[in-house]
Scaffold this active site. Structure first.
Site, PDB file in Angstrom:
ATOM      1  N   GLU A 268       0.841  -1.206   0.000  1.00 54.03           N
ATOM      2  CA  GLU A 268       0.000   0.000   0.000  1.00 54.03           C
ATOM      3  C   GLU A 268       0.875   1.255   0.000  1.00 54.03           C
ATOM      4  O   GLU A 268       0.509   2.272  -0.594  1.00 54.03           O
ATOM      5  CB  GLU A 268      -0.963   0.002   1.192  1.00 54.03           C
ATOM      6  CG  GLU A 268      -1.904  -1.215   1.274  1.00 54.03           C
ATOM      7  CD  GLU A 268      -2.706  -1.499   0.015  1.00 54.03           C
ATOM      8  OE1 GLU A 268      -2.987  -0.546  -0.745  1.00 54.03           O
ATOM      9  OE2 GLU A 268      -3.046  -2.685  -0.227  1.00 54.03           O
ATOM     10  N   GLU A 297      -0.726  -1.022  -9.723  1.00 53.32           N
ATOM     11  CA  GLU A 297      -0.222  -2.281  -9.164  1.00 53.32           C
ATOM     12  C   GLU A 297       1.253  -2.492  -9.492  1.00 53.32           C
ATOM     13  O   GLU A 297       1.967  -3.151  -8.747  1.00 53.32           O
ATOM     14  CB  GLU A 297      -1.056  -3.462  -9.649  1.00 53.32           C
ATOM     15  CG  GLU A 297      -2.448  -3.521  -9.033  1.00 53.32           C
ATOM     16  CD  GLU A 297      -2.444  -3.561  -7.510  1.00 53.32           C
ATOM     17  OE1 GLU A 297      -1.544  -4.181  -6.916  1.00 53.32           O
ATOM     18  OE2 GLU A 297      -3.344  -2.946  -6.913  1.00 53.32           O
TER      19      GLU A 297
HETATM   20 ZN    ZN Z   1      -2.700  -2.982  -4.713  1.00 50.83          ZN
END
Ligand code: ZN
Length: 503
Positions: A268, A297
């Protein structure tokens, strides 16, 4: 002519964007409150507020006057700078897409996913898929309908994929995944014949208070400014950003698994850095924020796996881990820790999966999403289909739906077509590493010294600072050239061949 000149039209555009940011901000704060601080039986009032806010926001974005504004600015695009041209392009795209969705359908969908969130949580906690089934049925049905609104010329699943990673489709992903499977399956097979790695010490009880201190330390090592980014605790870790000065991450602590939160925070934290490092000039505009889920991502997984699970990084953070968990790690060397956090074992839970078998978890979800959307799989048959694919892809029997098809929050949040972004992100990251190593001499020595500034500096310069200025494909190609899965395959093969002495 509705506008006197370009300056006046731009002023109207900026007002529209800032009002939109304010609505989004308010709705995201409500969502964050719902999953962090709010007492459990408070959904009713929040649901009502959300419904009203999303209706107002929807009406604002689809106001027919906006079309005149976009058309006017498009006609004068020669007088606009790069940012303004992109603002017009993105604004118009949102306008056209939203205008195709009837207002009542949009609003009831917002209410549906709000309700589905609590139903999913209950279903997961009580291991009762039936509680969630009616919500998921409606979510699938609505997504299928929305896909047609988004782009009637594409197959519904391709239209949904495009929402998360513009430019990608099932044709590209089928090829990408089949190439990946060809490489990963034999690697996993070879590793399963090796002496198993001892990672039992990762599951020794570690007080949550100490784990919270570890999160603080990790955020500091990552260079995350805590006056602009906080951390909270939720069922499922995530990141939300209001602007580049206000980003929130969450984690989930398990007393018997400190590595779970450790890697959630790094993951995160990677998302947060992408948002925090965006150039100020894009704030409160349509260009604000990361450009796509795949690129997002790529950033989170770059920090989590490529950096966070590297020998250099593990050795760098080891002294702090020993300080925080002296008894638990008493007999653990840095090398044992490095091997343990890279242990390859087919497992049931995606979030706890190792870097190598992780892609298999994504492939399961990708196959099932395709079938749910094209109608060849009914929601009621999802648990059985899920369990069948886990057996086929990972060789595992799924003991319960909580550890099976109820484990992720994506579908309850309406995110169908999101999962492939994780695998794409991993692959983008491996290619970025190749470029970064060429550009930054002594990169890994710096990481070994606990200094990630060169890593973040490269990512900021090539990815973060641009926010949504370029399409994901263009952004990637500007810094790394054409996307090629071979970098990911080479990276995985090299890493795991060395780790497990496979040669
Ligand atoms: Zn993620």
């Amino acid at each position: 002519m509705p506008y006197k000149d370009v300056a006046q039209a731009l002023k109207a555009l900026r007002e529209l964007e800032e009002t939109n940011s304010a609505y989004q901000h308010a709705m995201e704060v409500l969502y964050l409150d719902a999953v962090t601080a709010a007492p459990k039986d408070t959904g009713e009032g929040r649901g009502k507020t959300m419904a009203i806010l999303s209706e107002v926001s929807y009406g604002h974005l689809t106001n027919p006057e906006n079309k005149q504004l976009y058309d006017y600015l498009e006609e004068h695009c020669g007088e606009l700078d790069e940012k303004a041209r992109r603002e017009v392009q993105l604004g118009k795209r949102i306008y056209e897409q939203y205008s195709r969705i009837p207002a009542d359908e949009y609003v009831s969908y917002q209410v549906l996913i709000n309700d589905a969130q609590s139903a999913w949580e209950k279903a997961k906690n009580t291991d009762d898929f039936e509680l969630f089934r009616p919500y998921l049925e409606k979510i699938v049905e609505t997504n299928r309908r929305f896909a047609h609104y988004y782009n009637p010329t594409k197959s519904p699943y391709d239209a949904l994929l495009n929402e998360y990673e513009r430019g990608t489709d099932t044709k590209q992903l089928d090829e990408f995944f089949s190439e990946l499977r060809r490489c990963i399956v034999p690697l996993i097979q070879k590793i399963s014949d090796c002496e198993p790695v001892d990672d039992s010490f990762l599951y020794r009880p570690c007080p949550i208070e100490q784990q919270r201190r570890l999160s603080d330390y990790i955020m500091e090592v990552m260079g995350i400014d805590r006056s602009h980014c906080s951390i909270a605790e939720t069922e499922h870790p995530f990141t939300t950003n209001f602007n580049n000065k206000d980003v929130r991450i969450t984690t989930h602590y398990y007393e018997n698994n400190f590595a779970s939160s450790l890697y959630s925070v790094i993951h995160e934290g990677g998302h947060a850095l992408y948002e925090l490092n965006a150039d100020d000039k894009y704030n409160y505009s349509f260009v604000a924020g990361g450009v796509s889920m795949g690129i997002h991502e790529s950033q989170s997984r770059f920090y989590e796996n490529i950096i966070g699970r590297s020998q250099e990084f593990i050795f760098a953070i080891y002294p702090k881990l020993r300080e925080l968990f002296p008894q638990q790690l008493e007999d653990v060397t840095p090398d044992m820790l490095f091997r343990a956090v890279n242990k390859v074992t087919p497992s049931l839970i995606r979030l706890d999966a190792d870097e190598l078998t992780y892609c298999m978890h994504i492939m399961v979800r990708y196959e099932l999403e395709k079938q749910l959307i094209d109608g060849s799989l009914a929601v009621k048959d999802l648990p059985a289909a899920w369990n069948k694919l886990y057996k086929e892809y990972l060789g595992l029997d799924v003991p319960s739906d909580s550890k099976g098809c109820l484990q992720d929050s994506h579908w309850s949040g309406g995110g169908i077509g999101y999962f492939p972004s994780y695998a794409l992100g991993g692959a983008y990251g491996a290619q970025m590493l190749d470029c970064m190593e060429k550009d930054v001499p002594g990169l890994w020595d710096k990481v070994a010294g606990g200094d990630l500034s060169a890593v973040t500096g490269w990512l900021k310069e090539h990815i973060h600072k641009y926010a949504s200025l370029y399409e994901p494909k263009e952004l990637f190609e500007r810094s790394c050239g054409a996307f090629q899965p071979k970098y990911y395959i080479d990276y995985l093969t090299k890493k795991y061949t060395k780790l497990y002495n496979l040669e």
